[in-house]
Design a protein around this motif. Structure first.
Motif, PDB file in Angstrom:
ATOM      1  N   MET A   1       0.835  -1.190   0.000  1.00 55.29           N
ATOM      2  CA  MET A   1       0.000   0.000   0.000  1.00 55.29           C
ATOM      3  C   MET A   1       0.876   1.249   0.000  1.00 55.29           C
ATOM      4  SD  MET A   1      -1.346   0.035   3.982  1.00 55.29           S
ATOM      5  CE  MET A   1      -2.180   1.608   3.723  1.00 55.29           C
ATOM      6  N   TRP A   2       0.294   2.356  -0.479  1.00 59.50           N
ATOM      7  CA  TRP A   2       1.002   3.626  -0.508  1.00 59.50           C
ATOM      8  C   TRP A   2       0.773   4.376   0.801  1.00 59.50           C
ATOM      9  CZ3 TRP A   2       4.502   4.233  -4.125  1.00 59.50           C
ATOM     10  CH2 TRP A   2       4.351   3.593  -5.357  1.00 59.50           C
ATOM     11  N   VAL A   3       1.871   4.857   1.398  1.00 56.69           N
ATOM     12  CA  VAL A   3       1.812   5.587   2.666  1.00 56.69           C
ATOM     13  C   VAL A   3       2.302   7.016   2.419  1.00 56.69           C
ATOM     14  CG1 VAL A   3       2.611   5.701   5.056  1.00 56.69           C
ATOM     15  CG2 VAL A   3       2.232   3.462   3.966  1.00 56.69           C
ATOM     16  N   GLU A   4       1.465   7.995   2.756  1.00 53.10           N
ATOM     17  CA  GLU A   4       1.859   9.385   2.542  1.00 53.10           C
ATOM     18  C   GLU A   4       2.976   9.772   3.498  1.00 53.10           C
ATOM     19  OE1 GLU A   4      -0.044  13.871   2.958  1.00 53.10           O
ATOM     20  OE2 GLU A   4      -1.376  12.204   2.376  1.00 53.10           O
ATOM     21  N   ILE A   5       4.028  10.407   2.945  1.00 54.87           N
ATOM     22  CA  ILE A   5       5.176  10.797   3.764  1.00 54.87           C
ATOM     23  C   ILE A   5       5.411  12.305   3.758  1.00 54.87           C
ATOM     24  CG2 ILE A   5       6.332   8.569   3.487  1.00 54.87           C
ATOM     25  CD1 ILE A   5       8.159   9.910   1.413  1.00 54.87           C
ATOM     26  N   SER A   6       4.833  13.033   2.773  1.00 56.63           N
ATOM     27  CA  SER A   6       5.065  14.473   2.746  1.00 56.63           C
ATOM     28  C   SER A   6       4.070  15.158   1.821  1.00 56.63           C
ATOM     29  CB  SER A   6       6.493  14.775   2.285  1.00 56.63           C
ATOM     30  OG  SER A   6       6.760  16.162   2.299  1.00 56.63           O
ATOM     31  N   ARG A   7       3.879  16.480   2.073  1.00 55.77           N
ATOM     32  CA  ARG A   7       3.062  17.322   1.204  1.00 55.77           C
ATOM     33  C   ARG A   7       3.856  18.571   0.865  1.00 55.77           C
ATOM     34  NH1 ARG A   7      -3.194  17.299   3.487  1.00 55.77           N
ATOM     35  NH2 ARG A   7      -3.348  15.025   3.808  1.00 55.77           N
ATOM     36  N   MET A   8       3.723  19.020  -0.369  1.00 55.11           N
ATOM     37  CA  MET A   8       4.392  20.241  -0.769  1.00 55.11           C
ATOM     38  C   MET A   8       3.707  21.424  -0.093  1.00 55.11           C
ATOM     39  SD  MET A   8       4.925  21.877  -4.604  1.00 55.11           S
ATOM     40  CE  MET A   8       5.852  20.459  -5.183  1.00 55.11           C
ATOM     41  N   PRO A   9       4.471  22.292   0.599  1.00 58.80           N
ATOM     42  CA  PRO A   9       3.869  23.475   1.231  1.00 58.80           C
ATOM     43  C   PRO A   9       3.127  24.319   0.202  1.00 58.80           C
ATOM     44  CG  PRO A   9       6.120  23.163   2.005  1.00 58.80           C
ATOM     45  CD  PRO A   9       5.915  22.183   0.886  1.00 58.80           C
ATOM     46  N   PRO A  10       1.968  24.893   0.573  1.00 53.90           N
ATOM     47  CA  PRO A  10       1.159  25.671  -0.377  1.00 53.90           C
ATOM     48  C   PRO A  10       1.928  26.797  -1.064  1.00 53.90           C
ATOM     49  CG  PRO A  10      -0.078  25.243   1.633  1.00 53.90           C
ATOM     50  CD  PRO A  10       1.312  24.771   1.889  1.00 53.90           C
ATOM     51  N   LYS A  11       2.861  27.450  -0.344  1.00 51.80           N
ATOM     52  CA  LYS A  11       3.583  28.574  -0.958  1.00 51.80           C
ATOM     53  C   LYS A  11       4.440  28.116  -2.127  1.00 51.80           C
ATOM     54  CE  LYS A  11       7.517  28.441   2.257  1.00 51.80           C
ATOM     55  NZ  LYS A  11       8.357  29.253   3.198  1.00 51.80           N
ATOM     56  N   TYR A  12       4.989  26.907  -2.044  1.00 53.48           N
ATOM     57  CA  TYR A  12       5.767  26.370  -3.158  1.00 53.48           C
ATOM     58  C   TYR A  12       4.850  25.908  -4.283  1.00 53.48           C
ATOM     59  CZ  TYR A  12       9.813  26.323  -0.005  1.00 53.48           C
ATOM     60  OH  TYR A  12      10.826  26.685   0.848  1.00 53.48           O
TER      61      TYR A  12
ATOM     62  N   SER B   1      12.665  25.216 -10.791  1.00 54.00           N
ATOM     63  CA  SER B   1      12.976  23.869 -10.320  1.00 54.00           C
ATOM     64  C   SER B   1      12.953  23.859  -8.791  1.00 54.00           C
ATOM     65  CB  SER B   1      14.348  23.414 -10.821  1.00 54.00           C
ATOM     66  OG  SER B   1      14.352  23.302 -12.228  1.00 54.00           O
ATOM     67  N   LEU B   2      12.236  22.900  -8.249  1.00 53.56           N
ATOM     68  CA  LEU B   2      12.077  22.764  -6.800  1.00 53.56           C
ATOM     69  C   LEU B   2      12.620  21.410  -6.381  1.00 53.56           C
ATOM     70  CD1 LEU B   2      10.838  23.948  -4.149  1.00 53.56           C
ATOM     71  CD2 LEU B   2       8.737  22.734  -4.748  1.00 53.56           C
ATOM     72  N   LEU B   3      13.380  21.390  -5.290  1.00 55.25           N
ATOM     73  CA  LEU B   3      14.019  20.164  -4.820  1.00 55.25           C
ATOM     74  C   LEU B   3      13.479  19.781  -3.446  1.00 55.25           C
ATOM     75  CD1 LEU B   3      16.356  18.209  -5.718  1.00 55.25           C
ATOM     76  CD2 LEU B   3      17.819  19.491  -4.162  1.00 55.25           C
ATOM     77  N   TYR B   4      13.216  18.483  -3.289  1.00 54.08           N
ATOM     78  CA  TYR B   4      12.792  17.962  -1.985  1.00 54.08           C
ATOM     79  C   TYR B   4      13.742  16.864  -1.550  1.00 54.08           C
ATOM     80  CZ  TYR B   4      10.088  15.769   1.739  1.00 54.08           C
ATOM     81  OH  TYR B   4       9.684  15.256   2.953  1.00 54.08           O
ATOM     82  N   ASP B   5      14.316  17.034  -0.369  1.00 54.07           N
ATOM     83  CA  ASP B   5      15.206  16.035   0.221  1.00 54.07           C
ATOM     84  C   ASP B   5      14.367  15.162   1.137  1.00 54.07           C
ATOM     85  OD1 ASP B   5      17.081  14.639   1.871  1.00 54.07           O
ATOM     86  OD2 ASP B   5      18.604  16.089   1.300  1.00 54.07           O
ATOM     87  N   VAL B   6      14.150  13.918   0.742  1.00 55.31           N
ATOM     88  CA  VAL B   6      13.278  13.016   1.499  1.00 55.31           C
ATOM     89  C   VAL B   6      13.845  12.733   2.882  1.00 55.31           C
ATOM     90  CG1 VAL B   6      12.219  10.724   1.544  1.00 55.31           C
ATOM     91  CG2 VAL B   6      12.405  11.978  -0.614  1.00 55.31           C
ATOM     92  N   ASP B   7      15.154  12.570   2.978  1.00 56.16           N
ATOM     93  CA  ASP B   7      15.770  12.243   4.269  1.00 56.16           C
ATOM     94  C   ASP B   7      15.730  13.426   5.233  1.00 56.16           C
ATOM     95  OD1 ASP B   7      16.367   9.665   3.390  1.00 56.16           O
ATOM     96  OD2 ASP B   7      18.274  10.300   2.526  1.00 56.16           O
TER      97      ASP B   7
END
Length: 437
Positions: free
Chosen positions: A358-369, A400-406
């Motif tokens: 199953m897919w587990v949500e780990i993050s959401r992009m902040p609205p401002k981004y 370009s927007l970067l997200y560091d999962v760790d």
């Protein structure tokens, strides 16, 4: 012709411009400038080399703001050790430096900066052909994540690489390419894969942009336009290209795999999926994943066995567009927009729980981004990843927007504006030791 080629230019294989004097052109803030050889009148940017620099001894510690490598986020760093004056290097000492030690030092220089050192002496000018240097270079950790952009300007291939650690654009000449109609497939282990048409014939090409060497692969058994993915095995010094199953006319095409060691394509099982919901693929842990609507879930291809399997992982509700992104080890991410109305949309990231399927949500992009990246609900975006880094690009906004999962950090990639609205982008690891042969 066996389909193997390299640049006809001498030296490093990077085309040299008479007006710039360097094969790799650095572009700061979208303006190209010369990458001058070391010692060619460049500024001394070291705090120790500036006249009138302040004393940073323990008795007077200074707190300054710095930026992490590749991220446009400010953190605070405190220097607690006393600074030392510059040490004058003696030419005689460097001249007697053992060959192995010199190669190990040069192997740790960022790849794009190596070209600035080639004009120092004849010995360094031939460093890229030195097997000892390439051996040390292969053992050095990656320079860091880079973004490779590929586009055509007046039918001329153009390529630029943005180094996240150095926050600098480098323009790589692509004059070594054959005059075919190509588009970017992806990158792995220092190699870049392209596919396209030579007249009416479908072609697949693999190259190393740094060494300017390329290799046209032989034709597939069913030589039609296919979904491809490149996989490099640095330990074995080989690579594979996987052409997924597809439907051509009224017949299903089987999966084909190219092995660089055998220099041929091999036929494998036809994918049992009736309908794919996305052409985007992700490769991690020796497995290839695709999204499917029928049967619903994921289709997984095992590269070691050559067989497909169905994973019944249901997608999140109200998912508008989904991208599969490979992380480190066995981590597989799903990135996409949620919401039927533009005012309620949000960008979310899920991770596949292999045990619970199953897919587990780990993050959401902040609205401002989200509002800056996609001002309109219908705007197109791309998403791709490498080493638990996920990059979002917006064609209309050129950002370009970067997200560091760790680290769970969102940040704009400073200075990284897309070169063209038709640019094709992927992560890229610059390496001199990556071979197409």
């Amino acid at each position: 012709m066996d389909g193997i080629g390299e640049s006809s230019q001498s030296g490093s294989g990077i085309v040299e411009s008479k007006s710039l004097g360097s094969g790799v052109v650095r572009e700061d803030n979208r303006v190209a400038e010369q990458v001058s050889p070391l010692g060619g009148g460049g500024r001394n940017t070291s705090p120790l080399g500036r006249a009138g620099s302040r004393n940073t001894s323990p008795s007077r510690q200074k707190v300054i703001k710095t930026k992490p490598r590749g991220l446009d986020e400010e953190t605070v760093t405190t220097f607690s050790k006393a600074s030392h004056p510059d040490v004058q290097m003696e030419d005689g000492i460097w001249a007697m430096l053992p060959e192995d030690l010199l190669n190990e030092i040069l192997a740790r220089v960022p790849p794009f900066l190596i070209f600035r050192l080639l004009s120092v002496c004849k010995r360094w000018n031939s460093i890229l052909q030195d097997t000892s240097f390439l051996k040390f270079h292969a053992q050095v950790p990656s320079h860091g994540p880079c973004l490779l952009t590929f586009w055509k300007n007046s039918q001329t291939p153009q390529c630029s690489v943005f180094s996240l650690p150095l926050k600098t654009w480098y323009k790589i000449p692509f004059t070594f390419f054959p005059p075919w109609a190509f588009w970017l497939v992806g990158s792995s282990g220092g190699l870049v894969c392209f596919s396209g048409l030579d007249g009416l014939t479908f072609k697949t090409l693999v190259c190393n942009p740094l060494t300017q060497k390329w290799r046209a692969l032989p034709s597939m058994h069913h030589n039609q336009q296919r979904q491809l993915i490149l996989v490099v095995d640095r330990t074995d010094r080989s690579f594979k290209v996987v052409a997924t199953s597809d439907i051509y006319g009224d017949k299903s095409l089987p999966t084909e795999v190219y092995d660089s060691k055998l220099n041929r394509w091999s036929l494998h099982q036809t994918m049992p999926a009736v309908n794919l919901c996305s052409s985007k693929m992700a490769y991690c842990d020796s497995k290839l994943y695709l999204e499917a609507l029928s049967p619903l879930g994921l289709m997984m291809y095992r590269l070691d066995t050559g067989y497909w399997e169905h994973i019944p992982a249901r997608f999140p509700r109200s998912l508008l567009d989904g991208y599969l992104v490979a992380g480190t080890q066995k981590r597989l991410f799903l990135v996409g927009r949620i919401g039927l109305y533009s005012t309620l949309q949000s960008m979310r990231i899920w991770e596949l729980d292999h045990a619970k399927i199953m897919w587990v949500e780990i993050s959401r992009m902040p609205p401002k981004y989200f509002r800056v990246l996609l001002r309109l609900s219908a705007e197109r975006f791309e998403c791709f990843g490498q080493d638990n880094l996920i990059c979002f690009t917006s064609w209309n906004q050129g950002k370009s927007l970067l997200y560091d999962v760790d680290k769970k950090v969102w940040s704009w990639i400073a200075g990284c504006a897309l070169q063209s609205c038709n640019s094709q982008v992927c992560f890229y690891e610059p390496r001199f030791d990556a071979s197409v042969f």
